[in-house]
Scaffold this motif. Structure first.
Motif, mmCIF file in Angstrom:
data_model
loop_
_atom_site.group_PDB
_atom_site.id
_atom_site.type_symbol
_atom_site.label_atom_id
_atom_site.label_comp_id
_atom_site.label_asym_id
_atom_site.label_seq_id
_atom_site.Cartn_x
_atom_site.Cartn_y
_atom_site.Cartn_z
ATOM 1 N N PRO A 10 0.994 -1.502 -0.482
ATOM 2 C CA PRO A 10 0.024 0.020 0.011
ATOM 3 C C PRO A 10 1.203 1.343 -0.042
ATOM 4 O O PRO A 10 2.269 1.072 0.612
ATOM 5 N N PRO A 11 -0.283 1.937 0.270
ATOM 6 C CA PRO A 11 0.773 3.785 0.098
ATOM 7 C C PRO A 11 1.746 3.888 1.032
ATOM 8 O O PRO A 11 1.285 3.659 1.874
ATOM 9 N N HIS A 12 2.523 4.724 0.311
ATOM 10 C CA HIS A 12 4.130 5.087 1.940
ATOM 11 C C HIS A 12 4.907 5.930 1.179
ATOM 12 O O HIS A 12 5.354 5.438 0.433
ATOM 13 N N PRO A 13 5.355 6.783 2.465
ATOM 14 C CA PRO A 13 6.574 7.609 2.135
ATOM 15 C C PRO A 13 7.749 6.681 1.958
ATOM 16 O O PRO A 13 8.104 6.347 2.720
ATOM 17 N N SER A 14 8.876 7.334 0.693
ATOM 18 C CA SER A 14 9.956 6.749 0.631
ATOM 19 C C SER A 14 11.049 7.042 1.305
ATOM 20 O O SER A 14 11.006 8.808 1.804
ATOM 21 N N PRO A 15 12.117 6.424 2.261
ATOM 22 C CA PRO A 15 12.688 7.396 3.186
ATOM 23 C C PRO A 15 13.918 7.748 2.609
ATOM 24 O O PRO A 15 13.757 7.832 1.249
ATOM 25 N N ARG A 16 13.778 8.711 2.918
ATOM 26 C CA ARG A 16 14.500 9.913 2.378
ATOM 27 C C ARG A 16 15.984 9.217 2.386
ATOM 28 O O ARG A 16 16.736 8.678 3.600
ATOM 29 N N THR A 17 16.626 9.958 1.377
ATOM 30 C CA THR A 17 18.091 9.393 1.364
ATOM 31 C C THR A 17 19.184 10.767 1.635
ATOM 32 O O THR A 17 19.901 10.033 2.137
ATOM 33 N N GLU A 18 18.695 12.127 1.334
ATOM 34 C CA GLU A 18 19.406 12.562 2.351
ATOM 35 C C GLU A 18 19.235 12.973 2.923
ATOM 36 O O GLU A 18 17.910 13.708 3.227
ATOM 37 N N PRO A 19 19.929 14.185 4.076
ATOM 38 C CA PRO A 19 19.184 14.760 5.838
ATOM 39 C C PRO A 19 18.573 15.991 4.872
ATOM 40 O O PRO A 19 19.207 16.612 4.493
ATOM 41 N N ARG A 31 3.561 20.300 6.905
ATOM 42 C CA ARG A 31 2.641 19.253 6.333
ATOM 43 C C ARG A 31 2.874 17.691 6.446
ATOM 44 O O ARG A 31 0.892 16.732 6.465
ATOM 45 N N ASN A 32 3.188 16.992 7.264
ATOM 46 C CA ASN A 32 3.221 15.435 7.082
ATOM 47 C C ASN A 32 4.628 14.466 7.761
ATOM 48 O O ASN A 32 5.624 14.550 6.951
ATOM 49 N N PRO A 33 3.918 14.988 9.382
ATOM 50 C CA PRO A 33 5.717 14.189 9.709
ATOM 51 C C PRO A 33 6.420 12.237 9.346
ATOM 52 O O PRO A 33 7.081 12.603 9.501
ATOM 53 N N LEU A 34 5.508 11.958 8.953
ATOM 54 C CA LEU A 34 5.743 10.530 8.321
ATOM 55 C C LEU A 34 6.415 10.321 7.091
ATOM 56 O O LEU A 34 6.928 9.874 6.607
ATOM 57 N N GLU A 35 6.509 11.650 6.292
ATOM 58 C CA GLU A 35 7.346 11.802 5.606
ATOM 59 C C GLU A 35 9.410 12.543 5.912
ATOM 60 O O GLU A 35 9.882 12.590 4.606
ATOM 61 N N LEU A 36 9.354 12.946 7.222
ATOM 62 C CA LEU A 36 10.360 13.007 7.351
ATOM 63 C C LEU A 36 11.512 12.573 7.017
ATOM 64 O O LEU A 36 12.682 12.089 7.317
ATOM 65 N N TRP A 37 11.240 10.921 7.917
ATOM 66 C CA TRP A 37 12.041 9.384 8.114
ATOM 67 C C TRP A 37 13.111 9.265 6.828
ATOM 68 O O TRP A 37 12.322 9.069 6.393
ATOM 69 N N GLU A 39 16.462 6.468 5.301
ATOM 70 C CA GLU A 39 16.605 5.220 5.122
ATOM 71 C C GLU A 39 16.967 4.652 6.630
ATOM 72 O O GLU A 39 17.011 3.616 6.883
ATOM 73 N N VAL A 40 17.950 5.043 7.068
ATOM 74 C CA VAL A 40 18.576 4.679 8.607
ATOM 75 C C VAL A 40 17.123 4.652 9.570
ATOM 76 O O VAL A 40 17.780 3.321 9.630
ATOM 77 N N SER A 41 15.993 5.183 9.265
ATOM 78 C CA SER A 41 15.436 5.222 10.239
ATOM 79 C C SER A 41 14.645 3.425 10.336
ATOM 80 O O SER A 41 13.896 3.145 11.373
ATOM 81 N N TYR A 42 14.296 2.975 9.596
ATOM 82 C CA TYR A 42 14.415 1.661 8.369
ATOM 83 C C TYR A 42 15.024 0.640 9.328
ATOM 84 O O TYR A 42 14.160 -0.373 8.377
ATOM 85 N N ARG A 43 16.222 0.907 9.183
ATOM 86 C CA ARG A 43 17.107 -0.391 8.715
ATOM 87 C C ARG A 43 17.750 -0.678 10.088
ATOM 88 O O ARG A 43 18.771 -1.664 10.305
ATOM 89 N N GLU A 44 18.015 0.561 10.889
ATOM 90 C CA GLU A 44 18.848 0.172 12.339
ATOM 91 C C GLU A 44 18.055 0.114 13.472
ATOM 92 O O GLU A 44 17.101 0.582 13.816
ATOM 93 N N PRO A 45 18.794 -0.414 14.441
ATOM 94 C CA PRO A 45 18.688 -0.410 16.206
ATOM 95 C C PRO A 45 18.060 0.236 16.973
ATOM 96 O O PRO A 45 17.263 0.691 17.508
ATOM 97 N N HIS A 46 19.447 0.982 16.944
ATOM 98 C CA HIS A 46 18.806 2.854 17.201
ATOM 99 C C HIS A 46 20.062 3.653 16.176
ATOM 100 O O HIS A 46 19.997 3.457 16.015
#
Length: 462
Positions: A10-19, A31-37, A39-46
């Motif tokens: 389903p639709p979802h924001p793509s992870p950012r690749t640049e800060p 606008r939408n905090p879900l679009e902030l995160w 790539e690293v947020s989706y693959r690191e433990p912390h």
């Protein structure tokens, strides 16, 4: 036959690749905090990061999540930015109160949310859903399902917790809730800068009128019940409203605290379930194979006409689609805490993370539920993750639709029972199909909402 269908993504924001730049952070969060995160947020433990000159710890590891929310919860208070957003709406309600006020409120409400008491609501939930369904039965067509699920869950709440005695004259409930969350629930730049509360938030000023409307609903409802208790005590239902009013005393709750808690439940308590129900119906519409499994399960169970008290246990696949919807679109996408004192946490592996005093600890179900270390094919709709034979593979702290620890959602069991009963009745009788142009974009406005709603074609099943 799609015996082995490709899972729907389903639709979802793509992870950012640049800060992002500081200005871009502010614009995105507004606008939408879900679009902030990134790539690293989706693959690191912390991840430790600076966010507007503040140290932030983003936590995706179940061990550290348990430590912050459960084992050492006393060292973590509500983050100030969260309170700046929520306090103007809920004041000292259960979601925002801390310390002794929170303890008193939680203790006062606990009797209503015991399993035995919640089971007593099952027939009411069935009755109200059946009544609500008449609009689809009598007039099939295109409906905004997001709007409708807000209305349905409010009607269930009004019947079960308030004995249908919420004074709602002049309120279009679903519309007003949306306006409340879009204005009062929106992040303001001054919140990000942690400006004093007395500085006016422009966007939030637009929401004051609708907030006052909700407050008037609560006050009128409280006054009507007080009159009934005084003049017709034998006709008074021993429900949630009566329980809170009876707790009004020096060692219990103040009148203002009761009002704040009623606002919390009437204005926001049902909202998480409503959003998850809407997303569930959308996901099933885009995954016919999964929908067919659920429809077959519901039909097989309902033909024996069991008590709705047992539906949650008897319909594991129906429960699983709802839980998978809450994984992909968590109703509460972030849990914000702030470290009171510094500490060093040691993982079982021996690795350590230093947490400074004042660090904002972010446990974000949005990224946690899509973290690649924890989930296989995390962006796909795969309800079988939650089938009974697979549940043991999911760590208790990698899936947090209702939070965790002392502040876990008091209505979690209520919501699960309500959702399965509503889904069983709706899906047994109706087919919900996505309209051709429907591709809903998830937006965070306290809860995860579909931008522009969920217009869907509702038809009678043949």
């Amino acid at each position: 036959m799609d015996t082995k269908p490709v899972p729907f993504i389903p639709p979802h924001p793509s992870p950012r690749t640049e800060p992002p730049s500081r200005l871009e952070v502010i614009r995105t969060v507004m606008r939408n905090p879900l679009e902030l995160w990134g790539e690293v947020s989706y693959r690191e433990p912390h991840i430790t990061a600076k966010f507007l000159n503040e140290k932030t710890l983003i936590i995706n590891h179940p061990e550290l999540i348990r430590h912050v929310l459960v084992d050492n919860a006393k060292n973590y208070q509500m983050a100030r930015i969260r309170q700046l957003i929520l306090k103007p709406i809920l004041r000292e309600g259960l979601l925002t109160a801390e310390g002794e006020i929170w303890k008193r409120s939680r203790k006062a409400m606990a009797p209503v949310f015991t399993p035995r008491h919640i089971h007593g609501f099952a027939n009411m939930m069935r009755e109200r859903t059946q009544t609500f369904s008449e609009r689809y039965r009598n007039n099939p067509g295109i409906y905004d399902i997001s709007h409708d699920m807000t209305a349905l869950t409010f009607e269930i709440l009004a019947l079960t917790l308030f004995s249908d005695e919420v004074v709602t004259e002049g309120v279009n409930f679903a519309t007003d809730v949306d306006e409340l969350l879009s204005t009062m629930g929106a992040v303001d730049p001054l919140d990000l800068l942690k400006a004093p509360e007395w500085l006016p938030r422009i966007r939030r000023m637009r929401g004051r009128k609708v907030l006052e409307k909700f407050r008037n609903v609560v006050r009128n409802t409280m006054n009507a019940r007080r009159e009934k208790i005084k003049n017709a005590p034998h006709d008074v239902q021993n429900d949630f409203l009566t329980l809170l009013l009876n707790a009004e005393r020096p060692d219990g709750l103040s009148a203002n605290e009761i009002e704040d808690n009623l606002i919390t439940f009437i204005g926001a308590g049902h909202e998480t379930t409503a959003r998850a129900l809407g997303w569930t119906l959308y996901l099933l519409a885009k995954a016919p194979h999964e929908r067919r499994l659920v429809e077959e399960e519901i039909q097989n169970v309902l033909q024996d006409n069991p008590s709705p008290v047992d539906w949650l246990e008897l319909m594991p696949k129906t429960r699983a689609v709802f839980e998978e919807a809450m994984r992909l679109y968590p109703p509460a996408p972030s849990i914000n805490r702030e470290a009171i004192e510094p500490e060093i946490f040691t993982f079982k592996s021996g690795d350590q993370v230093e947490i400074e005093k004042g660090t904002t600890a972010l446990v974000m179900p949005w990224t946690l539920h899509r973290n690649r270390l924890l989930w296989e094919n995390p962006n796909a709709f795969i309800p079988s993750r939650f089938w009974p034979e697979n549940r043991s593979k999911i760590d208790k702290y990698q899936y947090l639709p209702f939070g965790a620890g002392p502040r876990i959602c008091i209505g979690a069991t209520f919501a699960l029972q309500e959702a399965v009963i509503a889904l069983a009745l709706l899906l047994n009788e109706f087919r919900f199909d996505a309209t051709p142009s429907l591709s809903p974009w998830p937006v965070q406005k306290l809860t995860v909402q579909p931008q522009n709603g969920l217009p869907m074609q509702v038809s009678l099943r043949t």
